[in-house]
Design a protein around this motif. Sequence first.
Motif, PDB file in Angstrom:
ATOM      1  N   ALA A 105      28.823  31.304  35.715  1.00  0.00           N
ATOM      2  CA  ALA A 105      30.254  31.550  35.865  1.00  0.00           C
ATOM      3  C   ALA A 105      30.590  33.035  35.702  1.00  0.00           C
ATOM      4  O   ALA A 105      31.381  33.591  36.464  1.00  0.00           O
ATOM      5  CB  ALA A 105      31.033  30.722  34.847  1.00  0.00           C
ATOM      6  N   THR A 106      29.994  33.694  34.701  1.00  0.00           N
ATOM      7  CA  THR A 106      30.312  35.107  34.487  1.00  0.00           C
ATOM      8  C   THR A 106      29.721  35.978  35.594  1.00  0.00           C
ATOM      9  O   THR A 106      30.309  36.989  35.978  1.00  0.00           O
ATOM     10  CB  THR A 106      29.805  35.595  33.112  1.00  0.00           C
ATOM     11  N   LEU A 110      31.713  38.446  38.187  1.00  0.00           N
ATOM     12  CA  LEU A 110      31.277  39.816  38.427  1.00  0.00           C
ATOM     13  C   LEU A 110      31.168  40.084  39.935  1.00  0.00           C
ATOM     14  O   LEU A 110      31.620  41.128  40.433  1.00  0.00           O
ATOM     15  CB  LEU A 110      29.931  40.027  37.741  1.00  0.00           C
ATOM     16  N   GLU A 111      30.589  39.149  40.663  1.00  0.00           N
ATOM     17  CA  GLU A 111      30.433  39.301  42.108  1.00  0.00           C
ATOM     18  C   GLU A 111      31.778  39.284  42.828  1.00  0.00           C
ATOM     19  O   GLU A 111      31.982  40.020  43.795  1.00  0.00           O
ATOM     20  CB  GLU A 111      29.535  38.187  42.641  1.00  0.00           C
ATOM     21  N   THR A 112      32.704  38.458  42.339  1.00  0.00           N
ATOM     22  CA  THR A 112      34.039  38.384  42.946  1.00  0.00           C
ATOM     23  C   THR A 112      34.793  39.702  42.769  1.00  0.00           C
ATOM     24  O   THR A 112      35.430  40.200  43.706  1.00  0.00           O
ATOM     25  CB  THR A 112      34.847  37.230  42.314  1.00  0.00           C
ATOM     26  N   ILE A 113      34.704  40.263  41.577  1.00  0.00           N
ATOM     27  CA  ILE A 113      35.356  41.552  41.317  1.00  0.00           C
ATOM     28  C   ILE A 113      34.756  42.631  42.195  1.00  0.00           C
ATOM     29  O   ILE A 113      35.474  43.450  42.794  1.00  0.00           O
ATOM     30  CB  ILE A 113      35.209  41.932  39.829  1.00  0.00           C
ATOM     31  N   ARG A 131      37.237  49.473  36.454  1.00  0.00           N
ATOM     32  CA  ARG A 131      37.439  49.111  35.053  1.00  0.00           C
ATOM     33  C   ARG A 131      37.197  47.618  34.852  1.00  0.00           C
ATOM     34  O   ARG A 131      36.527  47.196  33.896  1.00  0.00           O
ATOM     35  CB  ARG A 131      38.865  49.463  34.619  1.00  0.00           C
ATOM     36  N   GLU A 132      37.722  46.791  35.773  1.00  0.00           N
ATOM     37  CA  GLU A 132      37.573  45.339  35.651  1.00  0.00           C
ATOM     38  C   GLU A 132      36.098  44.934  35.769  1.00  0.00           C
ATOM     39  O   GLU A 132      35.627  44.043  35.050  1.00  0.00           O
ATOM     40  CB  GLU A 132      38.403  44.642  36.729  1.00  0.00           C
ATOM     41  N   PHE A 133      35.363  45.598  36.652  1.00  0.00           N
ATOM     42  CA  PHE A 133      33.940  45.295  36.827  1.00  0.00           C
ATOM     43  C   PHE A 133      33.169  45.540  35.536  1.00  0.00           C
ATOM     44  O   PHE A 133      32.381  44.698  35.093  1.00  0.00           O
ATOM     45  CB  PHE A 133      33.359  46.161  37.958  1.00  0.00           C
ATOM     46  N   HIS A 134      33.390  46.704  34.931  1.00  0.00           N
ATOM     47  CA  HIS A 134      32.654  47.028  33.710  1.00  0.00           C
ATOM     48  C   HIS A 134      33.077  46.122  32.545  1.00  0.00           C
ATOM     49  O   HIS A 134      32.237  45.766  31.708  1.00  0.00           O
ATOM     50  CB  HIS A 134      32.829  48.503  33.365  1.00  0.00           C
ATOM     51  N   GLU A 135      34.346  45.757  32.497  1.00  0.00           N
ATOM     52  CA  GLU A 135      34.789  44.818  31.460  1.00  0.00           C
ATOM     53  C   GLU A 135      34.045  43.493  31.606  1.00  0.00           C
ATOM     54  O   GLU A 135      33.561  42.919  30.620  1.00  0.00           O
ATOM     55  CB  GLU A 135      36.302  44.587  31.564  1.00  0.00           C
ATOM     56  N   ALA A 136      33.945  42.993  32.841  1.00  0.00           N
ATOM     57  CA  ALA A 136      33.265  41.722  33.087  1.00  0.00           C
ATOM     58  C   ALA A 136      31.762  41.844  32.842  1.00  0.00           C
ATOM     59  O   ALA A 136      31.113  40.894  32.385  1.00  0.00           O
ATOM     60  CB  ALA A 136      33.527  41.255  34.519  1.00  0.00           C
ATOM     61  N   VAL A 185      21.484  41.741  36.388  1.00  0.00           N
ATOM     62  CA  VAL A 185      22.086  40.694  35.556  1.00  0.00           C
ATOM     63  C   VAL A 185      21.615  39.327  36.021  1.00  0.00           C
ATOM     64  O   VAL A 185      21.285  38.461  35.201  1.00  0.00           O
ATOM     65  CB  VAL A 185      23.629  40.787  35.598  1.00  0.00           C
ATOM     66  N   ARG A 186      21.562  39.113  37.327  1.00  0.00           N
ATOM     67  CA  ARG A 186      21.085  37.828  37.853  1.00  0.00           C
ATOM     68  C   ARG A 186      19.661  37.530  37.390  1.00  0.00           C
ATOM     69  O   ARG A 186      19.315  36.378  37.118  1.00  0.00           O
ATOM     70  CB  ARG A 186      21.121  37.841  39.390  1.00  0.00           C
ATOM     71  N   ARG A 187      18.843  38.570  37.314  1.00  0.00           N
ATOM     72  CA  ARG A 187      17.448  38.389  36.894  1.00  0.00           C
ATOM     73  C   ARG A 187      17.297  38.368  35.375  1.00  0.00           C
ATOM     74  O   ARG A 187      16.181  38.215  34.871  1.00  0.00           O
ATOM     75  CB  ARG A 187      16.579  39.523  37.459  1.00  0.00           C
ATOM     76  N   ARG A 188      18.417  38.552  34.658  1.00  0.00           N
ATOM     77  CA  ARG A 188      18.402  38.649  33.192  1.00  0.00           C
ATOM     78  C   ARG A 188      17.423  39.761  32.764  1.00  0.00           C
ATOM     79  O   ARG A 188      16.569  39.561  31.897  1.00  0.00           O
ATOM     80  CB  ARG A 188      18.001  37.317  32.543  1.00  0.00           C
TER      81      ARG A 188
END
Length: 215
Positions: A105-106, A110-113, A131-136, A185-188
């Motif tokens: 979900a997170t 991130l991808e939507t933003i 700013r919204e991208f980095h917050e997410a 992030v997707r690959r952790r």
Amino acid sequence: MPASSIAQTTSTAVTRLLRQSLDHGRWASGEALRQEEIAAELGVSRVPVREALFQLQAEGLLRMVPNKGMYVRTVSAAELRELFRLRGLIEGDVLTQAVPLHTAATINRLETIQAALDKAAAVADWIAGDREFHEALYAPAQRGESMDIVRRLRFQVDRYYYARMKPGTRAQGWHEEHHALVRAVRRRDPKTALKVLQAHLAETERSALAALPPA
């Protein structure tokens, strides 16, 4: 609504409006902000304006000159480098903790933003989206105190993008770096994410330094 709550809401709104005006370069570095003029323009009393000015001082955007008032803070190249060094240290630490905690979900958020940011044309939309991208990106770490510091640091440097830069200044670089962060992030993969973030902030720092007015 209690009078105190109304006053607080007004102060918050005035703070937001003044911050946006500073971002857009309405007042130059070293220029004074006059309480009475701002209050008259916004149609409010001086109280919320005074509270807003003190809040912006706390964020590092203004400086108080004794017996004179509030002035737009002037940032030197050395100070700007220090701000970015602090961003790198704090954001890197938060990111490293956040990456393994991201969920489907997170990541989707991130991808939507980022998809919206890729299409942003107006400078205001571009900065807000960044700013919204980095917050997410950092949100899963749940590091409230750290994020308060990150926001304060960003407020001090973002105004150079508004006043003197355009989305096209480094649009392709931002696009590639953000998407590389999403892939990590997707690959952790916190190590790769940290490496990308450090490069991202280094390039952003170079752009900000180039936007500084001549000393």
